[in-house]
Design an enzyme around this catalytic site. Structure first.
Site, PDB file in Angstrom:
ATOM      1  CG  ASP A  50      -2.328   0.319   0.935  1.00 45.92           C
ATOM      2  OD1 ASP A  50      -2.569   1.389   0.360  1.00 45.92           O
ATOM      3  OD2 ASP A  50      -3.199  -0.492   1.275  1.00 45.92           O
TER       4      ASP A  50
ATOM      5  CD  GLU B 142      -9.007   4.284  -1.471  1.00 48.26           C
ATOM      6  OE1 GLU B 142      -9.934   3.858  -0.762  1.00 48.26           O
ATOM      7  OE2 GLU B 142      -8.006   4.864  -0.991  1.00 48.26           O
TER       8      GLU B 142
ATOM      9  CG  HIS C 172      -8.855  -1.833   3.893  1.00 47.12           C
ATOM     10  ND1 HIS C 172      -8.552  -1.911   2.542  1.00 47.12           N
ATOM     11  CD2 HIS C 172      -8.674  -0.539   4.244  1.00 47.12           C
ATOM     12  CE1 HIS C 172      -8.199  -0.704   2.124  1.00 47.12           C
ATOM     13  NE2 HIS C 172      -8.249   0.142   3.123  1.00 47.12           N
ATOM     14  CG  ASP C 173     -11.524   1.487   3.464  1.00 50.00           C
ATOM     15  OD1 ASP C 173     -11.222   1.400   4.670  1.00 50.00           O
ATOM     16  OD2 ASP C 173     -10.869   2.147   2.641  1.00 50.00           O
TER      17      ASP C 173
END
Length: 557
Positions: free
Chosen positions: A97, A255, A328-329
């Protein structure tokens, strides 16, 4: 092979919740190493790790204190080097990330920046004077509730934080900041990592007038028009590509909240030299109301199909899609778009089929391959996510939402649903740890876990294995064009993929009752081959009766 990432299946690990090796209740790098054979058996090609860098953990690692050190709870740089070597030994690539819209307020750059207005690091961040009445420079609201500006007593100015107060935004207008970031990226790439997932990368360029945003009945203005897909974002990404990414054979995914298909064409077009693919959020926002995700609305299938089709057709031949249901969100897909009770296994498999048969690179989020579900939060004290906790307090104290109603929203849509520990077996704490985990294990772990599914025919895990094998085996699944059938149906999601003379037909039922479906003429013969299905199927010609949450994929040569 330049486009290996198109033919890959990516698996996302949230390290804090994946596997704890040392009994402190927190997942770590050695835990990941211990499960690499599990991932190899699943068949995935690429691992993406959510942030593992040194962090005070205000936003679970997305607030980075040191980009070139490992979070102590996760292990050491030696552990990371071992993980990279062991993954590569198994033919698995590793993607990290990249969080460079902001740092932690404990990063040395920010510690220096806040010392004085003439500090060499002052311009690494975005500072501004308050208005004459002492209010912040503008009315922007933070993604995590409250103002996007924080007053700092030392220099009597405000700094911008689009997320937590402990996540000051970097000033990408400053070429020194960009150089620091590029040098850090090179350091990791020279270690041998295989690419980056780039956190909110379309927010790095801010419109420099910093004018007020529109308000919609709330206390704060909407900053989106000034911070998303900003005026210099493509310039910055082209520079990053030219200076760093073009020199390595890597995978990049950005993203990009609020990006349109036209934006995505610019980010991912092969002649643009920016990114390989982006994460878009349109299908993740279908239940939102009035700009808020905190609702109990249910999605409509026609809306979901329309969004997927728009992105499939919009990037066809012009860019590349990333395909995901979970991360994860986001809450767990089988609870959100399926039925996690009566048709748990069937809907988990159907949703996987629907996604993996589209064009793009599929992402599997840890536990998705087991059909892990949303959890139950009995009180706000069970939550760990700063977004949910802030929203709970704001909406119950300022917006008249009852605590019970807000907990209902949190149980449905909060990010913590994805962050409960990976369910490895039916032993204490689901085999994730020998100690009480940092966030409670989902109560259904004795029924839903890896030990109950690996090497078990008909399991959700074995179904994901088959889907991944098919993608590796049939180029049509990777490269063919997409066409939607039955756009008006609120029960069936049906589409074809066409490559030369070959055609795939994917039929997915989102209904809880039987639905009749007439096969397209081309598939109404005995020449078709059933590639995968989530129920036992008899040979058929013209008409089929689909059972609740049934999925079938036919290939016609």
């Amino acid at each position: 092979m330049a486009n290996w990432w198109k033919e890959s299946v990516v698996y996302q690990i949230y390290p804090r919740s994946f596997k704890d090796s040392n009994g402190d209740g927190i997942g770590d790098l050695q835990g990941i190493i211990s499960k690499l054979d599990y991932l190899k058996a699943l068949g995935i090609d690429v691992l993406w790790l959510s942030p593992i860098y040194d962090s005070p953990n205000d936003d679970n690692g997305y607030d980075i204190r040191n980009y070139q050190a490992i979070m102590q709870e996760f292990g050491t740089m030696a552990d990371f080097d071992e993980l990279l070597q062991q993954a590569h030994h198994r033919g698995i690539k590793l993607v990290l990330d990249l969080v460079v819209n902001h740092t932690s307020d404990e990063h040395v750059w920010f510690a220096e920046s806040r010392k004085s207005k003439n500090n060499p690091y002052r311009d690494y961040y975005i500072w501004g004077d308050g208005k004459t009445d002492g209010k912040p420079p503008n009315n922007w609201g933070s993604v995590f509730s409250g103002s996007a500006w924080k007053y700092d007593d030392a220099t009597r100015q405000y700094y911008l934080h689009m997320f937590s107060q402990k996540q000051p935004d970097l000033n990408w207008e400053n070429p020194k900041v960009r150089n620091e970031i590029y040098n850090m990226m090179v350091w990791w790439l020279d270690k041998g990592i295989d690419g980056f997932r780039m956190d909110v990368i379309n927010m790095i360029s801010k419109e420099q007038s910093f004018q007020d945003g529109e308000t919609y009945g709330g206390l704060y203005g909407n900053p989106s028009p000034y911070i998303i897909n900003g005026p210099r974002v493509h310039e910055f990404l082209k520079e990053m590509n030219q200076r760093v990414l073009s020199k390595y054979d890597v995978m990049t995914v950005g993203e990009t909240p609020a990006a349109t298909t036209e934006d995505a064409q610019r980010y991912t077009g092969e002649n643009e030299h920016e990114l390989n693919m982006v994460f878009q959020f349109e299908h993740m926002g279908l239940e939102a109301a009035g700009g808020s995700k905190w609702t109990d609305r249910r999605f409509r299938l026609t809306d979901l199909k329309q969004v997927f089709t728009k992105w499939q057709k919009g990037l066809e031949g012009r860019g590349w899609n990333s395909l995901y249901w979970n991360n994860h969100d986001q809450p767990r897909v089988v609870s959100r778009f399926g039925n996690d009770k009566k048709y748990w296994a069937q809907s988990a498999k159907m949703l996987a089929t629907c996604l993996h048969m589209q064009q793009g690179t599929p992402y599997i989020y840890q536990g998705e391959e087991l059909g892990m579900t949303n959890t139950v939060f009995h009180s706000i004290d069970d939550c760990r996510d700063i977004e949910a906790i802030n929203a709970y307090h704001e909406m119950t104290t300022q917006q008249g939402v009852s605590p019970q109603e807000m907990l209902c929203y949190i149980n449905r849509i909060s990010r913590d649903n994805a962050r409960t520990p990976m369910q490895w077996d039916s032993s204490a704490f689901a085999g994730f740890s020998t100690a009480e985990p940092w966030i409670a294990v989902n109560e259904n772990y004795k029924r839903i876990n890896a030990a109950a599914q690996v090497e078990v025919e008909g399991s959700v895990f074995s179904y994901y294995q088959k889907l991944i094998q098919l993608r590796h085996q049939y180029p049509i699944i990777v490269y063919a064009s997409f066409d939607l059938l039955l756009p008006e149906s609120e029960e069936l999601f049906v589409f074809t993929r066409t490559r030369g003379e070959q055609q795939l037909l994917t039929i997915c039922s989102f209904a809880e009752q039987n639905v009749e479906y007439h096969l397209p003429q081309r598939f109404a013969d005995d020449e078709k081959q059933l590639l995968i299905a989530n129920y036992p199927c008899e040979p058929c010609t013209e008409k089929i009766t689909l059972r609740p949450y049934e999925a079938r994929v036919y290939l016609h040569k």
